[in-house]
Design an enzyme around this catalytic site. Sequence first.
Site, PDB file in Angstrom:
ATOM      1  N   GLY A 294     -38.176  91.905  13.909  1.00 41.22           N
ATOM      2  CA  GLY A 294     -38.915  91.406  15.062  1.00 41.22           C
ATOM      3  C   GLY A 294     -39.783  92.521  15.602  1.00 41.22           C
ATOM      4  O   GLY A 294     -41.006  92.462  15.595  1.00 41.22           O
ATOM      5  N   ARG A 330     -37.230  98.005  28.884  1.00 39.04           N
ATOM      6  CA  ARG A 330     -36.786  99.080  27.994  1.00 39.04           C
ATOM      7  C   ARG A 330     -36.799 100.477  28.633  1.00 39.04           C
ATOM      8  O   ARG A 330     -35.835 101.224  28.472  1.00 39.04           O
ATOM      9  CB  ARG A 330     -37.614  99.091  26.710  1.00 39.04           C
ATOM     10  CG  ARG A 330     -37.454  97.838  25.860  1.00 39.04           C
ATOM     11  CD  ARG A 330     -38.127  97.984  24.504  1.00 39.04           C
ATOM     12  NE  ARG A 330     -37.374  98.854  23.624  1.00 39.04           N
ATOM     13  CZ  ARG A 330     -37.682 100.110  23.369  1.00 39.04           C
ATOM     14  NH1 ARG A 330     -38.762 100.663  23.918  1.00 39.04           N
ATOM     15  NH2 ARG A 330     -36.942 100.826  22.555  1.00 39.04           N
ATOM     16  N   TYR A 334     -33.048 101.771  28.655  1.00 39.15           N
ATOM     17  CA  TYR A 334     -32.730 102.719  27.599  1.00 39.15           C
ATOM     18  C   TYR A 334     -33.307 104.116  27.842  1.00 39.15           C
ATOM     19  O   TYR A 334     -33.044 105.022  27.065  1.00 39.15           O
ATOM     20  CB  TYR A 334     -33.282 102.230  26.253  1.00 39.15           C
ATOM     21  CG  TYR A 334     -32.697 100.945  25.737  1.00 39.15           C
ATOM     22  CD1 TYR A 334     -31.338 100.853  25.422  1.00 39.15           C
ATOM     23  CD2 TYR A 334     -33.491  99.819  25.535  1.00 39.15           C
ATOM     24  CE1 TYR A 334     -30.803  99.676  24.930  1.00 39.15           C
ATOM     25  CE2 TYR A 334     -32.963  98.640  25.035  1.00 39.15           C
ATOM     26  CZ  TYR A 334     -31.614  98.580  24.741  1.00 39.15           C
ATOM     27  OH  TYR A 334     -31.085  97.415  24.253  1.00 39.15           O
ATOM     28  N   CYS A 361     -36.122  97.211  43.818  1.00 41.55           N
ATOM     29  CA  CYS A 361     -35.220  98.029  44.626  1.00 41.55           C
ATOM     30  C   CYS A 361     -34.194  98.727  43.736  1.00 41.55           C
ATOM     31  O   CYS A 361     -32.977  98.611  43.928  1.00 41.55           O
ATOM     32  CB  CYS A 361     -34.518  97.162  45.671  1.00 41.55           C
ATOM     33  SG  CYS A 361     -35.654  96.389  46.837  1.00 41.55           S
TER      34      CYS A 361
END
Length: 436
Positions: A294, A330, A334, A361
Amino acid sequence: MDGYKGKSCRFCRKDGIVVMNEKKVPFTETQIREIIKQYPTPFHIYDEKAIIDNVRKLINAFSWAYDFKEYFAIKATPNPYIMRLLQNEGVGADCSSLPELILCEKVGIGGRDIVFSSNDTPYEEYQKALEMGALINLDDISLIDYLEENGPLPEWMCVRYNPGPLLQGGNDIIGVPEEAKYGMTREQIFEALTILQTKGVKHFGLHTMVVSNELNAGGLIHTAKMMFELAAEVHHTLGIDIEFLDFGGGIGLPYRPEENFVDYAELSAGIRRYFEEIMEPVGLHRTRISFECGRAITGPYGYLVTTAIHHKHIWKEYIGVDASMANLMRPGMYGSYHHLTVMGKEEAPLDHVYDVTGSLCENCDKFAIDRKLPKIEDGDILAIHDTGAHGHSMGFNYNGKLRSAELLLHEDGTVTQIRRAETVDDLFATIDFSAL
Protein backbone atom coordinates in the site's frame (compact mmCIF):
# COMPACT_ATOMS: atom_id res chain seq x y z
CA MET A 1 13.17 13.46 -15.02
CA ASP A 2 10.46 13.24 -17.64
CA GLY A 3 9.94 16.95 -18.22
CA TYR A 4 6.74 17.17 -16.17
CA LYS A 5 7.31 20.24 -13.98
CA GLY A 6 7.93 19.37 -10.36
CA LYS A 7 7.51 15.63 -10.89
CA SER A 8 9.17 13.54 -8.20
CA CYS A 9 10.99 10.51 -9.61
CA ARG A 10 10.68 7.09 -7.93
CA PHE A 11 14.42 6.64 -8.12
CA CYS A 12 17.13 8.07 -10.32
CA ARG A 13 20.43 6.55 -11.41
CA LYS A 14 23.79 8.20 -11.82
CA ASP A 15 26.71 6.08 -13.01
CA GLY A 16 24.72 2.96 -12.13
CA ILE A 17 24.13 4.01 -8.52
CA VAL A 18 20.70 4.73 -7.05
CA VAL A 19 20.83 8.27 -5.69
CA MET A 20 18.69 10.19 -3.22
CA ASN A 21 15.07 10.81 -4.05
CA GLU A 22 14.00 14.30 -5.01
CA LYS A 23 11.40 15.88 -2.77
CA LYS A 24 9.45 17.92 -5.28
CA VAL A 25 5.75 18.45 -5.76
CA PRO A 26 3.80 17.91 -9.00
CA PHE A 27 2.25 21.39 -8.95
CA THR A 28 3.39 25.02 -8.82
CA GLU A 29 2.34 27.61 -6.27
CA THR A 30 0.08 29.21 -8.88
CA GLN A 31 -1.59 25.87 -9.66
CA ILE A 32 -2.20 24.96 -6.05
CA ARG A 33 -3.60 28.40 -5.20
CA GLU A 34 -6.08 28.01 -8.05
CA ILE A 35 -7.10 24.62 -6.64
CA ILE A 36 -7.48 26.14 -3.17
CA LYS A 37 -9.98 28.66 -4.53
CA GLN A 38 -12.38 25.75 -5.09
CA TYR A 39 -11.18 23.34 -2.40
CA PRO A 40 -10.03 25.13 0.77
CA THR A 41 -7.13 23.75 2.75
CA PRO A 42 -6.39 21.38 4.30
CA PHE A 43 -6.74 18.57 1.80
CA HIS A 44 -4.85 15.54 0.55
CA ILE A 45 -4.01 15.52 -3.16
CA TYR A 46 -2.74 12.49 -5.11
CA ASP A 47 -0.69 12.43 -8.30
CA GLU A 48 -2.56 10.07 -10.64
CA LYS A 49 0.15 9.61 -13.26
CA ALA A 50 2.91 8.96 -10.72
CA ILE A 51 0.84 6.28 -8.97
CA ILE A 52 0.14 4.50 -12.27
CA ASP A 53 3.77 4.72 -13.42
CA ASN A 54 4.95 3.36 -10.08
CA VAL A 55 2.69 0.31 -9.97
CA ARG A 56 3.58 -0.50 -13.57
CA LYS A 57 7.28 -0.51 -12.63
CA LEU A 58 6.61 -2.97 -9.83
CA ILE A 59 4.55 -5.29 -12.01
CA ASN A 60 7.01 -5.11 -14.91
CA ALA A 61 9.91 -5.91 -12.58
CA PHE A 62 8.31 -9.28 -11.83
CA SER A 63 7.29 -10.11 -15.40
CA TRP A 64 9.48 -13.22 -15.18
CA ALA A 65 7.20 -14.76 -12.54
CA TYR A 66 4.62 -17.30 -13.65
CA ASP A 67 1.74 -15.50 -11.93
CA PHE A 68 2.82 -12.33 -10.11
CA LYS A 69 0.11 -10.34 -8.34
CA GLU A 70 0.11 -7.09 -6.41
CA TYR A 71 -2.75 -6.77 -3.92
CA PHE A 72 -3.14 -3.12 -2.93
CA ALA A 73 -3.49 -2.74 0.85
CA ILE A 74 -6.82 -0.91 1.04
CA LYS A 75 -6.03 0.31 4.56
CA ALA A 76 -3.37 2.61 3.09
CA THR A 77 -5.73 4.70 0.95
CA PRO A 78 -9.30 3.39 1.11
CA ASN A 79 -10.72 5.39 -1.75
CA PRO A 80 -12.57 3.75 -4.65
CA TYR A 81 -11.09 6.15 -7.21
CA ILE A 82 -7.57 5.07 -6.25
CA MET A 83 -8.67 1.44 -6.17
CA ARG A 84 -10.13 1.73 -9.67
CA LEU A 85 -6.90 3.25 -11.04
CA LEU A 86 -4.99 0.27 -9.71
CA GLN A 87 -7.61 -2.27 -10.75
CA ASN A 88 -7.16 -1.05 -14.33
CA GLU A 89 -3.49 -2.09 -14.00
CA GLY A 90 -4.43 -5.62 -12.89
CA VAL A 91 -3.96 -4.94 -9.18
CA GLY A 92 -6.09 -6.77 -6.60
CA ALA A 93 -6.94 -5.83 -3.04
CA ASP A 94 -5.69 -6.74 0.41
CA CYS A 95 -8.61 -6.33 2.83
CA SER A 96 -8.86 -6.63 6.59
CA SER A 97 -12.40 -5.49 7.41
CA LEU A 98 -16.01 -5.60 6.24
CA PRO A 99 -16.06 -2.00 4.95
CA GLU A 100 -12.92 -2.68 2.90
CA LEU A 101 -14.63 -5.70 1.37
CA ILE A 102 -17.67 -3.58 0.56
CA LEU A 103 -15.41 -1.00 -1.09
CA CYS A 104 -14.05 -3.77 -3.30
CA GLU A 105 -17.57 -4.87 -4.15
CA LYS A 106 -18.50 -1.33 -5.19
CA VAL A 107 -15.39 -1.05 -7.38
CA GLY A 108 -15.97 -4.51 -8.89
CA ILE A 109 -13.05 -6.36 -7.32
CA GLY A 110 -13.93 -9.90 -6.25
CA GLY A 111 -12.89 -13.53 -6.14
CA ARG A 112 -9.25 -14.34 -5.60
CA ASP A 113 -8.35 -10.81 -6.62
CA ILE A 114 -8.98 -10.20 -2.91
CA VAL A 115 -6.86 -11.48 -0.05
CA PHE A 116 -8.76 -11.19 3.23
CA SER A 117 -6.04 -10.95 5.85
CA SER A 118 -7.50 -10.14 9.23
CA ASN A 119 -7.08 -10.88 12.93
CA ASP A 120 -9.54 -11.02 15.86
CA THR A 121 -12.28 -11.01 13.25
CA PRO A 122 -16.06 -11.34 13.74
CA TYR A 123 -17.59 -14.09 11.64
CA GLU A 124 -19.82 -11.71 9.68
CA GLU A 125 -16.66 -10.32 8.09
CA TYR A 126 -15.41 -13.77 7.14
CA GLN A 127 -18.88 -14.54 5.81
CA LYS A 128 -18.74 -11.54 3.48
CA ALA A 129 -15.25 -12.49 2.30
CA LEU A 130 -16.39 -16.05 1.62
CA GLU A 131 -19.45 -14.83 -0.28
CA MET A 132 -17.18 -12.72 -2.47
CA GLY A 133 -14.86 -15.67 -3.14
CA ALA A 134 -11.88 -13.95 -1.49
CA LEU A 135 -8.77 -15.88 -0.56
CA ILE A 136 -8.94 -16.25 3.22
CA ASN A 137 -5.63 -15.79 5.03
CA LEU A 138 -5.90 -17.40 8.48
CA ASP A 139 -4.08 -15.54 11.23
CA ASP A 140 -4.44 -18.30 13.85
CA ILE A 141 -4.89 -22.07 13.89
CA SER A 142 -7.99 -21.79 16.10
CA LEU A 143 -9.80 -20.06 13.23
CA ILE A 144 -10.15 -23.36 11.37
CA ASP A 145 -12.72 -24.60 13.91
CA TYR A 146 -14.19 -21.10 14.20
CA LEU A 147 -14.93 -20.95 10.48
CA GLU A 148 -16.15 -24.55 10.27
CA GLU A 149 -18.64 -23.98 13.08
CA ASN A 150 -20.40 -21.47 10.84
CA GLY A 151 -20.21 -23.22 7.49
CA PRO A 152 -18.05 -25.23 5.10
CA LEU A 153 -14.46 -24.29 4.49
CA PRO A 154 -13.56 -22.94 1.05
CA GLU A 155 -11.35 -24.88 -1.35
CA TRP A 156 -8.67 -22.18 -1.24
CA MET A 157 -7.01 -21.25 2.07
CA CYS A 158 -3.88 -19.40 3.12
CA VAL A 159 -2.11 -19.42 6.49
CA ARG A 160 -0.03 -16.63 7.97
CA TYR A 161 3.46 -17.38 9.26
CA ASN A 162 5.19 -15.68 12.18
CA PRO A 163 8.80 -16.90 12.29
CA GLY A 164 9.36 -15.60 15.82
CA PRO A 165 12.99 -15.63 17.00
CA LEU A 166 13.99 -17.55 13.86
CA LEU A 167 14.02 -14.14 12.20
CA GLN A 168 16.41 -11.77 13.88
CA GLY A 169 15.28 -8.20 14.32
CA GLY A 170 12.18 -6.37 13.23
CA ASN A 171 11.22 -2.75 12.93
CA ASP A 172 9.49 0.08 14.75
CA ILE A 173 6.05 -0.44 13.18
CA ILE A 174 5.55 -4.19 13.56
CA GLY A 175 8.24 -4.90 16.16
CA VAL A 176 10.26 -8.08 16.53
CA PRO A 177 8.31 -11.09 15.21
CA GLU A 178 8.02 -12.91 18.55
CA GLU A 179 6.26 -9.87 20.05
CA ALA A 180 3.94 -9.28 17.09
CA LYS A 181 0.33 -10.43 17.41
CA TYR A 182 0.16 -11.76 13.86
CA GLY A 183 0.47 -15.24 12.43
CA MET A 184 1.23 -18.81 13.46
CA THR A 185 4.36 -20.55 14.66
CA ARG A 186 6.21 -22.92 12.36
CA GLU A 187 4.74 -25.96 14.11
CA GLN A 188 1.24 -24.51 13.84
CA ILE A 189 1.69 -23.89 10.12
CA PHE A 190 2.32 -27.59 9.49
CA GLU A 191 -0.50 -28.62 11.82
CA ALA A 192 -2.95 -26.17 10.25
CA LEU A 193 -2.14 -27.29 6.70
CA THR A 194 -2.58 -30.94 7.70
CA ILE A 195 -5.96 -30.21 9.29
CA LEU A 196 -7.13 -28.15 6.32
CA GLN A 197 -6.16 -30.91 3.92
CA THR A 198 -8.16 -33.49 5.90
CA LYS A 199 -11.15 -31.14 5.82
CA GLY A 200 -11.23 -30.95 2.04
CA VAL A 201 -9.25 -27.80 1.28
CA LYS A 202 -7.57 -28.31 -2.09
CA HIS A 203 -5.47 -25.19 -2.73
CA PHE A 204 -3.00 -23.74 -0.25
CA GLY A 205 -1.09 -20.54 0.30
CA LEU A 206 1.46 -19.12 2.72
CA HIS A 207 1.67 -15.52 3.88
CA THR A 208 3.97 -13.49 6.07
CA MET A 209 4.65 -9.87 6.92
CA VAL A 210 7.47 -9.41 9.36
CA VAL A 211 8.56 -5.85 8.56
CA SER A 212 6.87 -2.65 7.44
CA ASN A 213 8.35 0.31 5.58
CA GLU A 214 11.53 -1.63 4.80
CA LEU A 215 14.05 0.17 2.58
CA ASN A 216 16.65 -2.61 2.55
CA ALA A 217 16.07 -4.79 -0.49
CA GLY A 218 18.21 -7.48 1.11
CA GLY A 219 15.80 -7.79 4.03
CA LEU A 220 12.83 -8.15 1.69
CA ILE A 221 14.70 -10.72 -0.40
CA HIS A 222 15.54 -12.66 2.76
CA THR A 223 11.83 -12.78 3.64
CA ALA A 224 11.09 -14.29 0.22
CA LYS A 225 13.88 -16.84 0.66
CA MET A 226 12.46 -17.82 4.06
CA MET A 227 9.04 -18.39 2.51
CA PHE A 228 10.43 -20.37 -0.41
CA GLU A 229 12.22 -22.65 2.04
CA LEU A 230 9.04 -23.09 4.06
CA ALA A 231 7.01 -23.89 0.92
CA ALA A 232 9.61 -26.45 -0.18
CA GLU A 233 9.58 -28.10 3.25
CA VAL A 234 5.77 -28.23 3.28
CA HIS A 235 5.91 -29.88 -0.15
CA HIS A 236 8.50 -32.42 1.02
CA THR A 237 6.93 -33.16 4.43
CA LEU A 238 3.20 -32.98 3.74
CA GLY A 239 3.03 -33.52 -0.01
CA ILE A 240 1.14 -30.22 -0.31
CA ASP A 241 1.89 -27.91 -3.23
CA ILE A 242 1.88 -24.28 -2.15
CA GLU A 243 0.14 -22.44 -4.98
CA PHE A 244 0.22 -18.94 -3.48
CA LEU A 245 3.01 -17.08 -1.64
CA ASP A 246 2.36 -13.61 -0.22
CA PHE A 247 5.34 -11.64 1.09
CA GLY A 248 3.20 -8.92 2.67
CA GLY A 249 3.44 -5.21 2.09
CA GLY A 250 6.77 -4.41 3.67
CA ILE A 251 8.31 -2.38 0.84
CA GLY A 252 8.97 1.05 2.28
CA LEU A 253 9.32 4.56 0.99
CA PRO A 254 12.06 7.07 1.75
CA TYR A 255 10.39 9.74 3.82
CA ARG A 256 13.70 11.56 4.26
CA PRO A 257 15.47 13.14 1.27
CA GLU A 258 18.72 11.34 2.10
CA GLU A 259 17.04 7.93 1.88
CA ASN A 260 16.66 5.88 -1.30
CA PHE A 261 13.70 4.08 -2.83
CA VAL A 262 13.81 0.32 -2.97
CA ASP A 263 15.07 -0.60 -6.44
CA TYR A 264 12.38 -2.90 -7.87
CA ALA A 265 14.87 -4.41 -10.33
CA GLU A 266 17.27 -5.33 -7.51
CA LEU A 267 14.41 -6.71 -5.41
CA SER A 268 13.08 -8.78 -8.29
CA ALA A 269 16.48 -10.17 -9.25
CA GLY A 270 17.17 -11.29 -5.69
CA ILE A 271 13.80 -12.97 -5.32
CA ARG A 272 14.12 -14.62 -8.73
CA ARG A 273 17.49 -16.10 -7.81
CA TYR A 274 16.07 -17.85 -4.73
CA PHE A 275 12.90 -18.86 -6.59
CA GLU A 276 15.00 -20.66 -9.18
CA GLU A 277 17.27 -22.21 -6.53
CA ILE A 278 14.57 -23.36 -4.11
CA MET A 279 11.14 -23.54 -5.75
CA GLU A 280 11.82 -24.76 -9.26
CA PRO A 281 13.81 -27.90 -8.32
CA VAL A 282 10.86 -29.21 -6.25
CA GLY A 283 8.30 -28.52 -8.97
CA LEU A 284 6.80 -25.34 -7.48
CA HIS A 285 7.58 -23.18 -10.51
CA ARG A 286 3.89 -22.31 -11.02
CA THR A 287 3.42 -20.81 -7.56
CA ARG A 288 1.94 -17.33 -7.57
CA ILE A 289 4.17 -14.83 -5.78
CA SER A 290 2.55 -11.71 -4.43
CA PHE A 291 2.99 -8.51 -2.53
CA GLU A 292 0.27 -6.55 -0.78
CA CYS A 293 1.90 -3.13 -0.91
CA GLY A 294 0.00 0.00 0.00
CA ARG A 295 2.55 2.50 1.24
CA ALA A 296 5.02 1.79 -1.58
CA ILE A 297 2.35 2.23 -4.28
CA THR A 298 0.62 5.47 -3.32
CA GLY A 299 2.59 6.87 -0.39
CA PRO A 300 5.15 9.02 -2.24
CA TYR A 301 2.51 10.51 -4.50
CA GLY A 302 0.19 12.10 -1.98
CA TYR A 303 0.55 15.51 -0.31
CA LEU A 304 -1.26 17.16 2.58
CA VAL A 305 -1.72 20.77 1.54
CA THR A 306 -2.18 23.24 4.38
CA THR A 307 -2.03 27.00 5.00
CA ALA A 308 0.12 28.79 7.56
CA ILE A 309 -2.29 30.77 9.74
CA HIS A 310 -0.38 31.67 12.91
CA HIS A 311 3.06 32.54 14.24
CA LYS A 312 4.10 32.09 17.83
CA HIS A 313 7.34 33.14 19.48
CA ILE A 314 8.02 31.82 22.98
CA TRP A 315 10.82 29.41 23.86
CA LYS A 316 10.76 28.28 20.26
CA GLU A 317 9.46 29.52 16.94
CA TYR A 318 6.13 27.96 15.98
CA ILE A 319 4.21 28.01 12.71
CA GLY A 320 0.55 27.08 13.16
CA VAL A 321 -1.25 25.58 10.15
CA ASP A 322 -4.88 24.77 9.42
CA ALA A 323 -4.18 21.02 9.29
CA SER A 324 -3.59 18.96 12.40
CA MET A 325 -2.67 15.49 13.56
CA ALA A 326 -6.28 14.60 12.76
CA ASN A 327 -5.30 14.93 9.09
CA LEU A 328 -1.93 13.17 9.36
CA MET A 329 -1.27 11.03 12.41
CA ARG A 330 2.17 9.58 11.58
CA PRO A 331 4.43 12.40 12.90
CA GLY A 332 2.61 12.55 16.23
CA MET A 333 2.06 8.79 16.57
CA TYR A 334 5.45 7.49 15.41
CA GLY A 335 7.64 10.59 15.48
CA SER A 336 7.87 10.11 11.72
CA TYR A 337 9.61 12.55 9.42
CA HIS A 338 7.57 14.07 6.59
CA HIS A 339 9.28 16.50 4.26
CA LEU A 340 7.82 20.00 3.91
CA THR A 341 7.80 22.27 0.88
CA VAL A 342 6.84 25.93 1.29
CA MET A 343 5.22 26.69 -2.03
CA GLY A 344 6.94 29.45 -4.00
CA LYS A 345 9.98 29.27 -1.72
CA GLU A 346 11.49 26.03 -2.99
CA GLU A 347 14.83 27.73 -3.74
CA ALA A 348 14.83 30.09 -0.74
CA PRO A 349 17.51 29.63 1.94
CA LEU A 350 16.63 27.38 4.88
CA ASP A 351 17.54 30.06 7.39
CA HIS A 352 14.74 29.66 9.94
CA VAL A 353 14.06 26.88 12.44
CA TYR A 354 10.43 26.11 13.25
CA ASP A 355 8.12 23.66 14.89
CA VAL A 356 5.15 23.30 12.51
CA THR A 357 2.04 22.55 14.54
CA GLY A 358 -1.67 21.90 14.36
CA SER A 359 -4.42 23.06 16.69
CA LEU A 360 -5.23 19.90 18.67
CA CYS A 361 -5.09 20.03 22.46
CA GLU A 362 -2.15 17.63 22.36
CA ASN A 363 1.52 18.63 22.41
CA CYS A 364 2.39 15.84 19.97
CA ASP A 365 0.33 17.60 17.28
CA LYS A 366 3.41 18.61 15.32
CA PHE A 367 4.29 18.00 11.68
CA ALA A 368 7.90 19.06 12.13
CA ILE A 369 10.18 19.79 15.07
CA ASP A 370 13.24 22.06 14.85
CA ARG A 371 12.96 21.95 11.06
CA LYS A 372 15.14 24.22 8.93
CA LEU A 373 12.80 25.98 6.51
CA PRO A 374 12.60 29.25 4.60
CA LYS A 375 10.93 32.17 6.34
CA ILE A 376 7.20 31.42 6.53
CA GLU A 377 4.54 34.14 6.42
CA ASP A 378 0.88 33.81 7.30
CA GLY A 379 -0.93 32.69 4.16
CA ASP A 380 1.98 30.64 2.82
CA ILE A 381 1.00 27.23 1.46
CA LEU A 382 2.83 24.20 2.81
CA ALA A 383 2.86 20.82 1.07
CA ILE A 384 3.58 17.92 3.43
CA HIS A 385 5.08 15.07 1.41
CA ASP A 386 4.48 11.31 1.34
CA THR A 387 0.92 11.30 2.67
CA GLY A 388 -0.52 9.11 -0.07
CA ALA A 389 -0.75 6.14 2.30
CA HIS A 390 -1.69 6.02 5.97
CA GLY A 391 -2.47 9.73 5.78
CA HIS A 392 -6.15 10.50 5.33
CA SER A 393 -7.01 6.89 6.19
CA MET A 394 -5.66 7.28 9.75
CA GLY A 395 -7.60 10.48 10.34
CA PHE A 396 -9.88 11.00 13.33
CA ASN A 397 -12.29 13.48 14.90
CA TYR A 398 -10.68 14.30 18.24
CA ASN A 399 -11.42 17.88 19.34
CA GLY A 400 -14.26 17.78 16.84
CA LYS A 401 -11.87 18.14 13.94
CA LEU A 402 -13.41 17.42 10.55
CA ARG A 403 -11.63 15.14 8.12
CA SER A 404 -10.40 16.79 4.96
CA ALA A 405 -11.20 16.34 1.30
CA GLU A 406 -9.18 14.12 -1.03
CA LEU A 407 -8.33 15.27 -4.55
CA LEU A 408 -6.92 13.43 -7.55
CA LEU A 409 -4.49 15.44 -9.69
CA HIS A 410 -4.59 14.46 -13.36
CA GLU A 411 -1.68 14.70 -15.77
CA ASP A 412 -3.21 17.75 -17.49
CA GLY A 413 -3.28 19.66 -14.19
CA THR A 414 -7.02 19.34 -13.56
CA VAL A 415 -8.32 17.81 -10.35
CA THR A 416 -11.23 15.61 -9.33
CA GLN A 417 -12.59 15.67 -5.81
CA ILE A 418 -12.65 12.00 -4.82
CA ARG A 419 -13.85 12.61 -1.28
CA ARG A 420 -15.47 15.79 -0.02
CA ALA A 421 -14.51 17.33 3.28
CA GLU A 422 -16.57 16.36 6.30
CA THR A 423 -19.16 18.76 7.69
CA VAL A 424 -20.40 19.31 11.23
CA ASP A 425 -23.59 17.47 10.21
CA ASP A 426 -21.44 14.46 9.25
CA LEU A 427 -19.75 14.58 12.64
CA PHE A 428 -23.09 14.64 14.49
CA ALA A 429 -24.88 12.15 12.22
CA THR A 430 -24.62 9.26 14.67
CA ILE A 431 -25.95 11.25 17.66
CA ASP A 432 -29.67 11.20 18.47
CA PHE A 433 -30.23 14.73 19.74
CA SER A 434 -33.99 14.09 20.07
CA ALA A 435 -33.35 11.95 23.16
CA LEU A 436 -31.91 14.91 25.09
